[in-house]
Design an enzyme around this catalytic site. Structure first.
Site, short mmCIF file in Angstrom:
data_model
loop_
_atom_site.label_atom_id
_atom_site.label_comp_id
_atom_site.label_asym_id
_atom_site.label_seq_id
_atom_site.Cartn_x
_atom_site.Cartn_y
_atom_site.Cartn_z
N GLY A 31 0.82 -1.21 0.00
CA GLY A 31 0.00 0.00 0.00
C GLY A 31 0.86 1.26 0.00
CB ALA A 32 1.97 3.85 1.42
CG HIS A 37 3.44 1.00 -5.43
ND1 HIS A 37 3.61 2.04 -4.55
CD2 HIS A 37 4.01 -0.09 -4.85
CE1 HIS A 37 4.25 1.60 -3.47
NE2 HIS A 37 4.51 0.32 -3.63
N GLY A 150 9.52 -3.79 -8.34
CA GLY A 150 10.38 -2.66 -8.68
C GLY A 150 11.84 -2.99 -8.43
CE LYS A 152 12.05 2.47 -3.45
NZ LYS A 152 12.45 1.97 -2.11
CG LEU A 192 8.68 8.24 -7.19
CD1 LEU A 192 7.35 8.16 -7.95
CD2 LEU A 192 8.78 9.59 -6.48
CB SER A 193 10.52 5.22 -1.20
OG SER A 193 10.30 4.60 0.04
#
Ligand code: PAF
Length: 284
Positions: A31-32, A37, A150, A152, A192-193
């Site tokens: 989520g978040a 995403h 991802g 990342k 992005l995180s």
């Protein structure tokens, strides 16, 4: 779009898709959701007949209780975004739906063949055990054709590749393909995180130095050894007020063993920006 909260209902929907020979794309998340995403979901939607997304803050992968408690949660907001992206099913179970009390209180055992002994695995003992526990369970339930992650979280991606590829498990998840997708960055370069939500505007600005330094390091790599570049990255980031490097390791992209040179190498960094732990990486 349908929000599913039980394993039973999830299995029913998956079965219905399988009966209609629909290919399933799957994006596991906590989520978040952010644009990173969204890029995975867009790809899953475009490459499959149906797209399932899980939204589950997995307690077994947090070795720090405070981090778990502070993890941002907003299912309504996430669901709106997922609907706008064209996902058909969101699986959002409670921890009790996913795990028995015993599972919640014991570390899932898994042989990583060393992949968990470096970087994130070394710094966050048990973290990848929880990741493998939840991802393998989700794969059994969703039975996807393709699953999207991802880059990342590079070590996570390498471990999931290994989990699906290793001979003992080959075929367990059918012909599941693991698809690694590029890091999505803000205009400033900051990866992005979901954790960025905990940064002030000033901290976000400071944190842009992480990517700037990694990008510079590709130039340094032309005239320096692996250990010299590692040291220079650490020194450059640590010289910036508000940033503190936990580790920077240049490793082989597949084995995650220390790289001898820059061919097939990736540098993975973890940096504290105030109390927030950020990760990023750069391929050489
Ligand atoms: O990358 C994440 O968000 C999580 O580690 C994952 C893969 C959803 C498992 O909980």
């Amino acid at each position: 779009m349908q929000i599913i909260t039980t394993k039973q209902e999830l299995l029913r929907q998956v079965e219905a898709c399988k009966q209609q020979s629909k290919t399933i794309g799957f994006v596991p998340t906590m989520g978040a959701l952010h644009e990173g995403h969204a890029s995975l979901v867009r790809r899953a939607v475009s490459e499959n007949n149906v797209c399932f997304v899980s939204v589950f803050v997995n307690p077994t992968q947090f070795n720090n209780k405070e981090d778990l408690a502070k993890y941002p949660r907003d299912l309504n907001r996430d669901a709106k975004l997922l609907e706008s992206l064209g996902a058909q099913y969101v699986f959002a179970p409670t921890p009790e739906e996913m795990y028995s009390a015993e599972e919640m209180n014991t570390t899932f055992s898994y042989d990583f063949e060393g992949l968990d002994q470096v970087m994130e695995g070394k710094m966050r003992p048990g973290h990848f055990n929880g990741v493998v526990q939840v991802v393998s369970r989700l794969f059994y339930l969703v039975q996807p054709d393709k699953a999207y992650f991802g880059e990342k979280d590079y070590q996570q991606l390498a471990i999931i590749h290994q989990m699906v590829e290793r001979s003992a498990l080959k075929g367990t998840f059918g012909d599941l393909q693991i698809i690694g997708c590029p890091i999505v960055r803000a205009e400033s370069g900051l990866a992005l995180s979901s954790r960025n939500e905990r940064l002030s505007e000033a901290e976000k600005e400071t944190a842009t130095n992480i990517y700037k330094t990694l990008k510079e390091s590709v130039k340094w790599a032309k005239n320096a050894s692996v250990s010299e570049v590692e040291q220079r990255v650490v020194d450059t980031i640590n010289a910036i007020e508000g940033l503190e490097v936990e580790y920077y390791e240049i490793v082989d992209q597949t084995t995650l063993l220390p790289a001898k040179d820059f061919s097939h190498a990736i540098g993975c960094v973890t940096v504290y920006c105030g109390p927030v732990r950020l990760i990023d990486n750069m391929k050489y």
